[in-house]
Design an enzyme around this catalytic site. Structure first.
Site, PDB file in Angstrom:
ATOM      1  N   CYS A  49      -0.159   3.576   0.788  1.00 56.71           N
ATOM      2  CA  CYS A  49       1.326   3.615   0.504  1.00 56.71           C
ATOM      3  C   CYS A  49       1.576   4.240  -0.433  1.00 56.71           C
ATOM      4  CB  CYS A  49       1.698   1.901   0.630  1.00 56.71           C
ATOM      5  SG  CYS A  49       1.151   0.991  -0.752  1.00 56.71           S
ATOM      6  N   ASN A  72       0.400   1.334  -3.994  1.00 56.56           N
ATOM      7  CA  ASN A  72      -1.147   0.492  -3.760  1.00 56.56           C
ATOM      8  C   ASN A  72      -1.094  -0.790  -4.323  1.00 56.56           C
ATOM      9  OD1 ASN A  72      -4.447   0.833  -4.289  1.00 56.56           O
ATOM     10  ND2 ASN A  72      -3.578   0.314  -2.689  1.00 56.56           N
ATOM     11  N   CYS A  86       1.565  -3.294  -2.893  1.00 56.48           N
ATOM     12  CA  CYS A  86       2.043  -4.121  -1.796  1.00 56.48           C
ATOM     13  C   CYS A  86       1.612  -4.014  -0.179  1.00 56.48           C
ATOM     14  CB  CYS A  86       3.720  -4.033  -2.065  1.00 56.48           C
ATOM     15  SG  CYS A  86       4.441  -4.382  -3.372  1.00 56.48           S
ATOM     16  N   ARG A  87       1.929  -2.981   0.125  1.00 54.88           N
ATOM     17  CA  ARG A  87       1.640  -2.738   1.688  1.00 54.88           C
ATOM     18  C   ARG A  87      -0.025  -2.449   1.895  1.00 54.88           C
ATOM     19  NH1 ARG A  87       6.329   1.607   2.567  1.00 54.88           N
ATOM     20  NH2 ARG A  87       5.381   2.151   0.313  1.00 54.88           N
ATOM     21  N   SER A  88      -0.105  -1.350   1.419  1.00 52.08           N
ATOM     22  CA  SER A  88      -1.516  -0.926   1.684  1.00 52.08           C
ATOM     23  C   SER A  88      -2.866  -1.960   1.031  1.00 52.08           C
ATOM     24  CB  SER A  88      -1.952   0.538   1.190  1.00 52.08           C
ATOM     25  OG  SER A  88      -1.807   0.566  -0.209  1.00 52.08           O
ATOM     26  N   ASP A 127       9.200  -1.184   2.602  1.00 55.96           N
ATOM     27  CA  ASP A 127       8.660  -1.291   1.548  1.00 55.96           C
ATOM     28  C   ASP A 127       9.098  -2.915   1.032  1.00 55.96           C
ATOM     29  OD1 ASP A 127       7.608  -1.407  -1.213  1.00 55.96           O
ATOM     30  OD2 ASP A 127       8.175   0.477  -1.637  1.00 55.96           O
TER      31      ASP A 127
HETATM   32  P1  4NP Z   1       3.792  -0.108  -2.218  1.00 56.15           P
HETATM   33  O1  4NP Z   1       5.360  -0.955  -2.848  1.00 56.15           O
HETATM   34  O2  4NP Z   1       3.959   1.208  -2.017  1.00 56.15           O
HETATM   35  O3  4NP Z   1       3.822  -1.087  -0.937  1.00 56.15           O
HETATM   36  O4  4NP Z   1       2.810  -0.655  -2.946  1.00 56.15           O
HETATM   37  C1  4NP Z   1       5.705  -0.287  -4.096  1.00 56.15           C
HETATM   38  C2  4NP Z   1       5.036  -0.553  -5.396  1.00 56.15           C
HETATM   39  C3  4NP Z   1       5.604   0.050  -6.217  1.00 56.15           C
HETATM   40  C4  4NP Z   1       6.675   0.745  -6.262  1.00 56.15           C
HETATM   41  C5  4NP Z   1       7.480   1.111  -5.183  1.00 56.15           C
HETATM   42  C6  4NP Z   1       6.934   0.408  -4.018  1.00 56.15           C
HETATM   43  N1  4NP Z   1       7.404   1.335  -7.522  1.00 56.15           N
HETATM   44  O5  4NP Z   1       8.569   1.891  -7.611  1.00 56.15           O
HETATM   45  O6  4NP Z   1       6.533   0.967  -8.802  1.00 56.15           O
END
Ligand code: 4NP
Length: 157
Positions: free
Chosen positions: A7, A10, A12-14, A120
């Protein structure tokens, strides 16, 4: 077989996808996850992701964020991307057709016809994390069956 979930951050989703898929596969499979950005490198997953996984009996609290490395294209057999931007970013780093063939949009591979992208939940609330968990859990059921079938057919672990 070695499976990589991807994702953006790294956190939240992955990490959720990694924990859920690992819980459905035997130890002969290696499951890992990475982000396309290095902003959260070394961090444990978002507290809301950790809590959501724990609510379902899955511990992702010790996972650490790391960015995708070009060596991952050789190390892993399947690389599953959470959304279309992740897919585009990962494909842009591949060097040849063999590497490109390993990269997939996760929900598409799982045969989800309603959604192609895992939304997300980072800017959302606990309900968004639970919805993502359910989406990933159902996709991981399909993918874990596919992978185990593939391993049996090809006599690989
Ligand atoms: P992820 O979510 O891609 O599912 O881990 C996010 C984590 C951090 C951010 C955006 C989405 N960020 O903007 O820092």
């Amino acid at each position: 077989m070695k499976i990589l979930m991807v994702c953006l951050g790294n956190i939240c989703r992955s990490p959720l996808a990694e924990g859920i898929l690992r819980s459905k596969l035997p130890d002969s499979f290696l499951v890992d996850s990475v982000g396309t950005i290095s902003m959260h490198e070394g961090e444990t997953p978002d507290k809301r992701a950790v809590k959501t996984a724990a609510n379902h009996g899955i511990d992702i609290s010790k996972q650490k964020s790391r960015p995708l490395h070009v060596s991952d294209f050789d190390k892993f057999d399947r690389i599953y991307c959470m959304d279309l931007k992740n897919l585009e970013d990962v494909i842009s780093l591949t060097k040849n057709e063999e590497q490109r063939q390993k990269v997939h949009l996760f929900l598409e591979e799982a045969g989800n016809h309603q959604n192609s992208e895992v939304p997300d939940p980072y800017w959302g609330d606990m309900k968004d994390f639970e919805d993502v968990f359910q989406l990933l859990d159902s996709a991981c059921n399909k993918i874990s069956h596919q992978l185990q079938q593939h391993a049996i057919t090809n006599k690989i672990g």
